[in-house]
Design an enzyme around this catalytic site. Structure first.
Site, short mmCIF file in Angstrom:
data_model
loop_
_atom_site.label_atom_id
_atom_site.label_comp_id
_atom_site.label_asym_id
_atom_site.label_seq_id
_atom_site.Cartn_x
_atom_site.Cartn_y
_atom_site.Cartn_z
CG HIS A 63 -35.81 18.55 24.60
ND1 HIS A 63 -34.70 18.00 23.99
CD2 HIS A 63 -36.43 19.30 23.64
CE1 HIS A 63 -34.64 18.40 22.74
NE2 HIS A 63 -35.69 19.19 22.50
CG HIS A 65 -39.20 20.47 21.68
ND1 HIS A 65 -38.18 21.40 21.71
CD2 HIS A 65 -40.32 21.15 22.06
CE1 HIS A 65 -38.66 22.57 22.10
NE2 HIS A 65 -39.95 22.45 22.32
CG ASP A 67 -37.01 17.52 17.25
OD1 ASP A 67 -37.66 17.95 18.22
OD2 ASP A 67 -35.87 17.95 16.96
CG HIS A 68 -35.21 15.60 20.77
ND1 HIS A 68 -33.84 15.46 20.93
CD2 HIS A 68 -35.39 16.72 20.04
CE1 HIS A 68 -33.23 16.48 20.34
NE2 HIS A 68 -34.15 17.26 19.79
CG HIS A 145 -34.27 23.76 23.98
ND1 HIS A 145 -33.91 24.45 22.85
CD2 HIS A 145 -35.18 22.81 23.58
CE1 HIS A 145 -34.57 23.95 21.81
NE2 HIS A 145 -35.34 22.97 22.23
CG ASP A 216 -32.63 20.42 20.67
OD1 ASP A 216 -31.82 19.52 20.40
OD2 ASP A 216 -33.73 20.56 20.09
CG HIS A 274 -30.37 19.12 16.76
ND1 HIS A 274 -30.86 20.38 16.52
CD2 HIS A 274 -31.43 18.40 17.20
CE1 HIS A 274 -32.15 20.42 16.81
NE2 HIS A 274 -32.53 19.23 17.22
#
Length: 309
Positions: A63, A65, A67-68, A145, A216, A274
């Site tokens: 996805h 976001h 942090d990915h 998510h 997530d 995670h």
């Protein structure tokens, strides 16, 4: 076949854990490395491993976001600076928007890559089988998510059966070229008239490995479907036992919910990933201990750890 964890933290980097990324090392199988997510600092973690960026042929994003994905522009640029190594194209799979993110980052920074990137974007209506090669098939399914997010199911195709050399020798087949012909399924007649049926000397095909890597997610039936009979299930564990309500509110799972998914799916091994920075060393042990009351074969991974599949 191995998984090496490059970032096992949740949300933001900490002293102990970088943000999300892992490498599925398929060097013996196809001489490639596949990355799953590429959070900030992924290229720094790669420098601490034996992974050669040129070997990374595919990147799968769960996805969008930060942090990915915030490590993508840096990794892609650094991959271009592999001295004395042939440049190879790269494929990126991910939700719609990943192409725009990458190309915009490269354009505004004036970055030019000496290799091509082939993008494979998908949305809720274009999931399912997203990749098939002669040795692997990859499926994607939507999770639950706060934004569109997927999990991946990597299925290795069945492996050829092995040749029973001892049985062949007992049947009078001399070691050499004839072994190769039989291994290729060719029936033979020996000089003394003995008929050799190849199928009698080759074991049944061996089932390939199944690796499930989830982004997530709250606990959802999609996670179970993706993980059915998986040899390894990589599942997020942002929260611990008793935090189910807050986990749901933030679009995440607890260690206990991850263990329940592993049980329902019939997975063989559960790797908790995670991990929130608020968990100290003693809490990590508790994450595992609590989850093990539901699913025994569980492990909490850490950065740079390598797990054989």
């Amino acid at each position: 076949m191995d998984i090496q964890f490059l970032g096992t933290g949740a949300g933001q980097p900490s002293k102990a854990r970088n943000v999300s990324s892992l490498a599925l090392k398929l060097l013996d199988e196809i001489n490639e490395v596949w990355l799953f997510d590429c959070g900030e600092g992924t290229q720094n973690r790669i420098l601490e491993t034996t992974i050669r960026p040129r070997k990374v042929s595919k990147i799968f994003i769960t996805h969008l976001h930060g942090d990915h994905i915030f490590g993508l522009p840096g990794f892609l640029s650094s991959r271009a600076f592999q001295a004395n190594e042939e440049q190879t194209d790269l494929e990126i799979y991910g939700p719609q928007g990943i192409k725009s993110f990458v190309l915009t980052s490269l354009r505004v920074s004036g970055s030019r890559l000496p290799y091509r990137i082939h993008f494979h974007e998908f949305d809720q209506d274009s999931l399912g089988k997203i990749l098939e090669t002669d040795k692997f098939t990859v499926y994607a399914e939507e999770l639950d998510h706060t934004i569109f997010c997927v999990g991946y199911r990597v299925m290795q195709k069945d492996l050829e059966g092995t040749l029973d050399a001892k049985k062949l020798k007992a049947a009078g087949v001399p070691f050499g070229p004839l072994f190769g012909k039989i291994k290729n399924g060719q029936d033979l007649v020996l000089e003394d008239g003995t008929e050799i049926k190849a199928a009698d000397y080759i074991s049944a095909p061996r089932p390939g490995k199944i690796i499930t890597i989830l982004g997530d997610t709250r606990k959802t039936d999609a996670s179970v479907r993706l993980a059915v009979n998986a040899d390894v299930l990589v599942h997020e564990s942002t929260y611990g036992k008793g935090d189910e309500k807050i986990a749901r509110n933030h679009g995440h799972s607890t260690n206990m919910q991850a263990a329940q998914v592993a049980v329902e799916a019939g997975a063989k091994r559960l790797l908790l990933n995670h991990i929130s920075a608020r968990f100290l060393s003693k809490d990590i042990s508790k994450l595992k201990k609590d989850a093990a009351t539901i699913f025994e074969n569980v492990h909490v991974v850490k950065d740079l750890e390598e797990v054989e599949i």
